[in-house]
Design a protein around this motif. Structure first.
Motif, PDB file in Angstrom:
ATOM      1  N   ASN A   1      12.608  33.597   9.418  1.00 31.99           N
ATOM      2  CA  ASN A   1      11.298  32.925   9.426  1.00 31.99           C
ATOM      3  C   ASN A   1      11.420  31.524   8.851  1.00 31.99           C
ATOM      4  O   ASN A   1      11.957  31.343   7.751  1.00 31.99           O
ATOM      5  CB  ASN A   1      10.294  33.719   8.577  1.00 31.99           C
ATOM      6  N   LYS A   2      10.920  30.550   9.584  1.00 35.00           N
ATOM      7  CA  LYS A   2      10.944  29.175   9.090  1.00 35.00           C
ATOM      8  C   LYS A   2       9.770  28.958   8.125  1.00 35.00           C
ATOM      9  O   LYS A   2       8.682  29.491   8.357  1.00 35.00           O
ATOM     10  CB  LYS A   2      10.897  28.187  10.255  1.00 35.00           C
ATOM     11  N   VAL A   3      10.024  28.218   7.057  1.00 37.83           N
ATOM     12  CA  VAL A   3       9.036  28.005   6.000  1.00 37.83           C
ATOM     13  C   VAL A   3       8.929  26.502   5.743  1.00 37.83           C
ATOM     14  O   VAL A   3       9.895  25.767   5.940  1.00 37.83           O
ATOM     15  CB  VAL A   3       9.480  28.739   4.701  1.00 37.83           C
ATOM     16  N   ASP A   4       7.759  26.056   5.308  1.00 38.20           N
ATOM     17  CA  ASP A   4       7.598  24.643   4.971  1.00 38.20           C
ATOM     18  C   ASP A   4       7.035  24.539   3.555  1.00 38.20           C
ATOM     19  O   ASP A   4       5.833  24.452   3.362  1.00 38.20           O
ATOM     20  CB  ASP A   4       6.653  23.966   5.979  1.00 38.20           C
ATOM     21  N   LEU A   5       7.928  24.581   2.591  1.00 39.65           N
ATOM     22  CA  LEU A   5       7.507  24.517   1.193  1.00 39.65           C
ATOM     23  C   LEU A   5       8.111  23.282   0.517  1.00 39.65           C
ATOM     24  O   LEU A   5       7.400  22.482  -0.090  1.00 39.65           O
ATOM     25  CB  LEU A   5       7.969  25.784   0.455  1.00 39.65           C
TER      26      LEU A   5
ATOM     27  N   LYS B   1       2.170  34.143  -6.977  1.00 38.99           N
ATOM     28  CA  LYS B   1       1.865  35.217  -6.006  1.00 38.99           C
ATOM     29  C   LYS B   1       2.163  34.758  -4.586  1.00 38.99           C
ATOM     30  O   LYS B   1       2.663  35.516  -3.761  1.00 38.99           O
ATOM     31  CB  LYS B   1       0.389  35.631  -6.123  1.00 38.99           C
ATOM     32  N   ASN B   2       1.827  33.502  -4.319  1.00 44.05           N
ATOM     33  CA  ASN B   2       2.092  32.949  -2.992  1.00 44.05           C
ATOM     34  C   ASN B   2       3.592  32.956  -2.713  1.00 44.05           C
ATOM     35  O   ASN B   2       4.041  33.302  -1.622  1.00 44.05           O
ATOM     36  CB  ASN B   2       1.527  31.518  -2.938  1.00 44.05           C
ATOM     37  N   PHE B   3       4.382  32.588  -3.744  1.00 41.74           N
ATOM     38  CA  PHE B   3       5.834  32.488  -3.589  1.00 41.74           C
ATOM     39  C   PHE B   3       6.466  33.865  -3.360  1.00 41.74           C
ATOM     40  O   PHE B   3       7.378  34.013  -2.542  1.00 41.74           O
ATOM     41  CB  PHE B   3       6.421  31.834  -4.847  1.00 41.74           C
ATOM     42  N   THR B   4       5.962  34.869  -4.085  1.00 46.22           N
ATOM     43  CA  THR B   4       6.603  36.184  -4.008  1.00 46.22           C
ATOM     44  C   THR B   4       6.326  36.904  -2.683  1.00 46.22           C
ATOM     45  O   THR B   4       6.934  37.932  -2.404  1.00 46.22           O
ATOM     46  CB  THR B   4       6.164  37.098  -5.177  1.00 46.22           C
ATOM     47  N   GLN B   5       5.413  36.372  -1.877  1.00 48.94           N
ATOM     48  CA  GLN B   5       5.213  37.022  -0.562  1.00 48.94           C
ATOM     49  C   GLN B   5       6.400  36.737   0.359  1.00 48.94           C
ATOM     50  O   GLN B   5       6.609  37.411   1.357  1.00 48.94           O
ATOM     51  CB  GLN B   5       3.906  36.546   0.081  1.00 48.94           C
ATOM     52  N   TYR B   6       7.192  35.718   0.011  1.00 47.54           N
ATOM     53  CA  TYR B   6       8.388  35.400   0.805  1.00 47.54           C
ATOM     54  C   TYR B   6       9.629  36.030   0.167  1.00 47.54           C
ATOM     55  O   TYR B   6       9.721  36.156  -1.052  1.00 47.54           O
ATOM     56  CB  TYR B   6       8.602  33.885   0.877  1.00 47.54           C
ATOM     57  N   GLY B   7      10.591  36.383   1.002  1.00 45.64           N
ATOM     58  CA  GLY B   7      11.869  36.879   0.503  1.00 45.64           C
ATOM     59  C   GLY B   7      11.834  38.343   0.137  1.00 45.64           C
ATOM     60  O   GLY B   7      10.896  39.074   0.488  1.00 45.64           O
ATOM     61  N   THR B   8      12.868  38.768  -0.580  1.00 50.11           N
ATOM     62  CA  THR B   8      13.030  40.179  -0.937  1.00 50.11           C
ATOM     63  C   THR B   8      12.922  40.339  -2.456  1.00 50.11           C
ATOM     64  O   THR B   8      12.786  39.364  -3.179  1.00 50.11           O
ATOM     65  CB  THR B   8      14.419  40.679  -0.495  1.00 50.11           C
TER      66      THR B   8
ATOM     67  N   ARG C   1      13.678  36.152  -4.050  1.00 56.76           N
ATOM     68  CA  ARG C   1      12.305  35.729  -3.773  1.00 56.76           C
ATOM     69  C   ARG C   1      12.265  34.349  -3.124  1.00 56.76           C
ATOM     70  O   ARG C   1      13.057  33.476  -3.444  1.00 56.76           O
ATOM     71  CB  ARG C   1      11.514  35.674  -5.072  1.00 56.76           C
ATOM     72  N   GLY C   2      11.288  34.168  -2.259  1.00 56.27           N
ATOM     73  CA  GLY C   2      11.007  32.851  -1.708  1.00 56.27           C
ATOM     74  C   GLY C   2      11.844  32.460  -0.508  1.00 56.27           C
ATOM     75  O   GLY C   2      12.392  33.296   0.216  1.00 56.27           O
ATOM     76  N   SER C   3      11.924  31.157  -0.334  1.00 58.80           N
ATOM     77  CA  SER C   3      12.682  30.593   0.780  1.00 58.80           C
ATOM     78  C   SER C   3      13.699  29.630   0.189  1.00 58.80           C
ATOM     79  O   SER C   3      13.682  29.377  -1.009  1.00 58.80           O
ATOM     80  CB  SER C   3      11.732  29.827   1.704  1.00 58.80           C
ATOM     81  N   LYS C   4      14.580  29.121   1.050  1.00 56.36           N
ATOM     82  CA  LYS C   4      15.460  28.063   0.569  1.00 56.36           C
ATOM     83  C   LYS C   4      15.886  27.172   1.718  1.00 56.36           C
ATOM     84  O   LYS C   4      15.769  27.548   2.889  1.00 56.36           O
ATOM     85  CB  LYS C   4      16.627  28.630  -0.232  1.00 56.36           C
ATOM     86  N   VAL C   5      16.404  26.016   1.327  1.00 61.03           N
ATOM     87  CA  VAL C   5      16.840  25.053   2.333  1.00 61.03           C
ATOM     88  C   VAL C   5      18.320  25.288   2.642  1.00 61.03           C
ATOM     89  O   VAL C   5      19.136  25.378   1.728  1.00 61.03           O
ATOM     90  CB  VAL C   5      16.621  23.608   1.844  1.00 61.03           C
ATOM     91  N   PHE C   6      18.632  25.406   3.913  1.00 62.81           N
ATOM     92  CA  PHE C   6      20.013  25.633   4.356  1.00 62.81           C
ATOM     93  C   PHE C   6      20.556  24.377   5.032  1.00 62.81           C
ATOM     94  O   PHE C   6      19.839  23.714   5.785  1.00 62.81           O
ATOM     95  CB  PHE C   6      20.061  26.796   5.358  1.00 62.81           C
ATOM     96  N   SER C   7      21.821  24.077   4.736  1.00 63.14           N
ATOM     97  CA  SER C   7      22.530  22.995   5.426  1.00 63.14           C
ATOM     98  C   SER C   7      23.407  23.668   6.474  1.00 63.14           C
ATOM     99  O   SER C   7      24.345  24.385   6.123  1.00 63.14           O
ATOM    100  CB  SER C   7      23.433  22.229   4.463  1.00 63.14           C
TER     101      SER C   7
ATOM    102  N   GLY D   1      21.925  20.769  10.918  1.00 66.07           N
ATOM    103  CA  GLY D   1      20.876  20.060  10.161  1.00 66.07           C
ATOM    104  C   GLY D   1      20.343  20.871   9.008  1.00 66.07           C
ATOM    105  O   GLY D   1      20.983  21.819   8.533  1.00 66.07           O
ATOM    106  N   ILE D   2      19.134  20.493   8.594  1.00 64.88           N
ATOM    107  CA  ILE D   2      18.484  21.086   7.418  1.00 64.88           C
ATOM    108  C   ILE D   2      17.335  21.970   7.882  1.00 64.88           C
ATOM    109  O   ILE D   2      16.470  21.513   8.626  1.00 64.88           O
ATOM    110  CB  ILE D   2      17.901  19.947   6.544  1.00 64.88           C
ATOM    111  N   PHE D   3      17.335  23.208   7.419  1.00 66.25           N
ATOM    112  CA  PHE D   3      16.257  24.138   7.798  1.00 66.25           C
ATOM    113  C   PHE D   3      15.830  24.931   6.571  1.00 66.25           C
ATOM    114  O   PHE D   3      16.683  25.440   5.836  1.00 66.25           O
ATOM    115  CB  PHE D   3      16.732  25.112   8.889  1.00 66.25           C
ATOM    116  N   GLU D   4      14.530  25.048   6.361  1.00 64.43           N
ATOM    117  CA  GLU D   4      14.051  25.903   5.276  1.00 64.43           C
ATOM    118  C   GLU D   4      13.682  27.259   5.851  1.00 64.43           C
ATOM    119  O   GLU D   4      12.856  27.360   6.765  1.00 64.43           O
ATOM    120  CB  GLU D   4      12.833  25.282   4.567  1.00 64.43           C
ATOM    121  N   LEU D   5      14.329  28.317   5.318  1.00 62.89           N
ATOM    122  CA  LEU D   5      14.148  29.662   5.858  1.00 62.89           C
ATOM    123  C   LEU D   5      13.810  30.643   4.741  1.00 62.89           C
ATOM    124  O   LEU D   5      14.267  30.486   3.600  1.00 62.89           O
ATOM    125  CB  LEU D   5      15.439  30.127   6.556  1.00 62.89           C
ATOM    126  N   GLU D   6      13.062  31.675   5.105  1.00 63.29           N
ATOM    127  CA  GLU D   6      12.766  32.738   4.146  1.00 63.29           C
ATOM    128  C   GLU D   6      14.058  33.479   3.825  1.00 63.29           C
ATOM    129  O   GLU D   6      14.888  33.714   4.719  1.00 63.29           O
ATOM    130  CB  GLU D   6      11.741  33.705   4.766  1.00 63.29           C
TER     131      GLU D   6
END
Ligand code: SF4
Length: 386
Positions: A7-11, A210-217, A221-227, A236-241
């Motif tokens: 899932n793509k995320v925009d945080l 609470k908003n953050f913890t709905q993402y990830g396991t 928790r959350g999402s992160k930016v992948f190179s 490129g750069i993608f932010e994914l859950e």
């Protein structure tokens, strides 16, 4: 293990009103900020994954009048370039995260340690920082940030070597304990956080844990930016859950012929095709500071391994024997096996050496050489031998 899918995320790059978020943080007590970050489950985005809220809590508990927030922007892991992008696009969120960390731990000074190769970013960052300082003074914060430049040594991404470098000394890791939360830069209690971690912390203050913890396991928790680089039609750069499998990742970013993914750069793990479906990208599976390199069947995994070992042999600071000698021996060892000067069974001895380095090397560099070595040799032995 929990599988969240891709899932793509925009945080991280989400447009926000920085002043509004910092006004909100200004009105929160330091305990409230720490609690919010603790509840979010945020773990450091540099790769090691230490809980950020705990780091802030420990540093806050120290009684020193002088404390520091250090932003680790010495992004040197091969294949990682997301912190550069974050600094280029949303530096005020990095600076904002530092101010919030400063309030949480009781620090008035922040230092960004910027990778030497990113010096070209400095003029723009200085202009943005000047305006940022003006804004936080208007809000009421007593906090200032300065930049210090690295000079290209990979080891200076290790937190204590980074402190030594800031202090004008040779960048070599220190003995631990004491840990940075007790004695960091200039021997003062220090919270050292990765660029992305600081931005994420600011977004947690903005949106709430609470908003953050709905993402990830549960573990990631959350999402992160992948190179994303290597054999992919979409580098490129993608932010994914967090919490997707390597297979889901490859289905999205692979070129249809991916045989391996190196997760976490040279110090990370090589995942072969047969394990794509069962391997979760996250702290419960293969963790990553962001580097994701895809290799297709045209690549020689011997060359990939040789490249990494050459890199480590070059970048080892030489301070401790297991790493200084071990890196050289692993490199020479695989060369000998490839040339037929040593039997293939010699690889078993080299695997044992990699295990010894993991427990005997002084810092993360020497301790992590075995990750790539064992996962590549273990999964692509025939390519190393023949
Ligand atoms: S493990 Fe390597 S980089 Fe770390 S202190 Fe020892 S020689 Fe230096």
């Amino acid at each position: 293990m929990e599988n969240k899918g891709l899932n793509k995320v925009d945080l991280i790059f989400e447009k926000i009103d920085n002043r509004e978020v910092l006004n909100k943080a200004f009105k929160m007590s330091r305990e409230e900020i720490i609690q919010e970050v603790l509840e979010s489950g945020l773990k450091g985005r540099g790769g090691a994954g230490f809980p950020t809220g705990l780091k802030w809590k420990y540093t806050a508990a120290e009684k020193s009048p002088d404390k520091y927030v250090v932003c680790n922007a010495d992004e040197g892991e091969p294949g990682t370039f997301k912190d550069r992008e974050i600094l280029e696009r949303v530096s005020n969120k990095v600076h904002g995260g530092m101010v919030i960390a400063g309030k949480a731990i009781g620090a008035k000074k922040g230092i960004v340690y910027l990778r030497g190769e990113y010096r070209y970013l400095l003029p723009k960052l200085m202009i943005e920082l000047e305006a940022f300082h003006k804004m936080i003074r208007e809000i009421g914060f007593d906090f200032s940030i300065e930049y210090r430049m690295g000079s290209g040594a990979y080891i200076c991404g290790e937190e204590s070597a980074l402190f030594e470098s800031i202090e004008g000394k040779r960048g070599e890791p220190r003995n631990k304990p004491p840990y940075p939360t007790v004695s960091g830069v200039f021997e003062k209690p220090t919270s050292i956080n990765n660029v992305e971690t600081l931005v994420t912390a600011m977004m947690i203050v903005n949106h709430g844990s609470k908003n953050f913890t709905q993402y990830g396991t549960k573990d990631s928790r959350g999402s992160k930016v992948f190179s994303i680089s290597g054999d992919t039609p979409t580098p490129g750069i993608f932010e994914l859950e967090l919490g997707m499998t390597v297979l889901q990742f490859v289905n999205e970013f692979g070129d249809g012929d991916t045989k391996a993914v190196q997760v976490g750069g040279a110090s990370g793990f090589c995942v072969p095709r047969k394990k794509f479906a069962e391997t979760i990208i996250g702290f419960e599976g293969v963790p990553t500071g962001g580097s994701m390199k895809l290799f297709n069947s045209s690549r020689s995994m011997y060359n990939v391994l040789h490249n990494y070992l050459d890199f480590f042999a070059e970048e080892s600071c030489g301070q401790c024997t297991p790493c200084r000698v071990g890196c050289q021996q692993l490199l020479k060892g695989v060369e000998k096996v490839k040339k037929g000067e040593a039997k293939s069974t010699y690889l078993t001895e080299l695997m044992k050496l990699a295990d010894t380095m993991k427990i005997a090397a002084k810092c993360g560099l020497g301790q992590s050489v075995g990750n790539a070595f064992k996962s590549i040799v273990g999964n692509f032995k025939e390519e190393i031998i023949y």
